[in-house]
Design a protein around this motif. Sequence first.
Motif, short mmCIF file in Angstrom:
data_model
loop_
_atom_site.label_atom_id
_atom_site.label_comp_id
_atom_site.label_asym_id
_atom_site.label_seq_id
_atom_site.Cartn_x
_atom_site.Cartn_y
_atom_site.Cartn_z
N HIS A 14 0.80 -1.22 0.00
CA HIS A 14 0.00 0.00 0.00
C HIS A 14 0.84 1.28 0.00
CE1 HIS A 14 -3.58 -2.33 0.44
NE2 HIS A 14 -3.14 -2.88 1.54
N ARG A 15 2.15 1.11 0.01
CA ARG A 15 3.02 2.28 0.08
C ARG A 15 2.79 3.28 -1.07
NH1 ARG A 15 8.29 3.35 2.73
NH2 ARG A 15 8.89 5.35 1.86
N PRO A 16 2.67 2.83 -2.33
CA PRO A 16 2.48 3.81 -3.41
C PRO A 16 1.23 4.68 -3.23
CG PRO A 16 3.12 1.70 -4.33
CD PRO A 16 2.83 1.47 -2.87
N VAL A 17 0.09 4.08 -2.90
CA VAL A 17 -1.13 4.87 -2.72
C VAL A 17 -1.04 5.73 -1.46
CG1 VAL A 17 -2.52 3.12 -1.54
CG2 VAL A 17 -3.64 4.86 -2.92
N TYR A 18 -0.44 5.19 -0.39
CA TYR A 18 -0.24 5.96 0.83
C TYR A 18 0.64 7.18 0.56
CZ TYR A 18 1.95 7.38 5.20
OH TYR A 18 2.43 8.13 6.24
N LYS A 64 -8.90 6.62 15.89
CA LYS A 64 -8.78 5.35 16.60
C LYS A 64 -10.09 4.71 17.03
CE LYS A 64 -5.61 4.22 19.29
NZ LYS A 64 -4.99 3.09 18.64
N SER A 65 -11.16 5.41 17.01
CA SER A 65 -12.42 4.91 17.55
C SER A 65 -12.90 3.68 16.80
CB SER A 65 -13.48 6.00 17.49
OG SER A 65 -14.70 5.51 17.95
N ASP A 66 -13.44 2.71 17.53
CA ASP A 66 -14.02 1.53 16.92
C ASP A 66 -15.43 1.79 16.40
OD1 ASP A 66 -11.79 0.00 17.43
OD2 ASP A 66 -12.54 -0.71 19.36
N ILE A 67 -16.05 2.87 16.88
CA ILE A 67 -17.38 3.20 16.40
C ILE A 67 -17.28 3.86 15.04
CG2 ILE A 67 -18.33 3.44 18.73
CD1 ILE A 67 -18.07 6.49 18.38
N GLU A 68 -18.39 4.02 14.38
CA GLU A 68 -18.40 4.70 13.08
C GLU A 68 -17.86 6.10 13.24
OE1 GLU A 68 -18.71 5.34 9.13
OE2 GLU A 68 -19.00 3.44 10.17
N ARG A 69 -16.78 6.38 12.56
CA ARG A 69 -16.12 7.67 12.68
C ARG A 69 -16.62 8.62 11.62
NH1 ARG A 69 -10.30 5.63 12.23
NH2 ARG A 69 -11.40 4.08 11.04
N ASP A 89 -6.72 3.34 7.44
CA ASP A 89 -6.90 2.08 8.19
C ASP A 89 -6.50 0.83 7.41
OD1 ASP A 89 -7.96 3.83 10.03
OD2 ASP A 89 -9.99 3.01 9.96
N SER A 90 -6.91 0.73 6.16
CA SER A 90 -6.65 -0.49 5.39
C SER A 90 -5.20 -0.59 4.93
CB SER A 90 -7.60 -0.57 4.19
OG SER A 90 -7.35 0.52 3.31
N GLY A 95 -4.65 -2.37 11.09
CA GLY A 95 -5.73 -1.40 11.01
C GLY A 95 -5.64 -0.30 12.06
N ALA A 96 -6.76 0.36 12.29
CA ALA A 96 -6.81 1.53 13.19
C ALA A 96 -6.35 1.20 14.61
CB ALA A 96 -8.22 2.10 13.23
#
Length: 108
Positions: A14-18, A64-69, A89-90, A95-96
């Motif tokens: 994922h480095r190129p897109v990041y 960082k929240s596990d709820i819908e951010r 996250d992905s 992940g987060a």
Amino acid sequence: MSKVFVEYQILPQHRPVYSGWIQNVKDKNPEMELLEGVDQPGLFIEVWNGMTREAFERMKTSRKSDIERPLVEPGPVAGYIDVDWRRLDSWIEGGAAKIHIWHFNKVR
């Protein structure tokens, strides 16, 4: 003067897109500096300068929240409202839950 440090490991595939995405974040946020581990390629540290405690708490919740951010998190940090932090996250190994965020103040 306060500083916020955000640390995470980007998966190699994922480095190129990041890289393109984080450059856009940096362009919108001149108060953010990005560092990469010399002995740990892919380990990144964001250093945010001058962030208030309140802005730090909003950033930590939105990243960082596990709820819908929220898609964007308004705050006094310039450009911060233009960033969709959920995209990150992905790209992070774990992940987060593997985003580490610290707030520091200068010792007087």
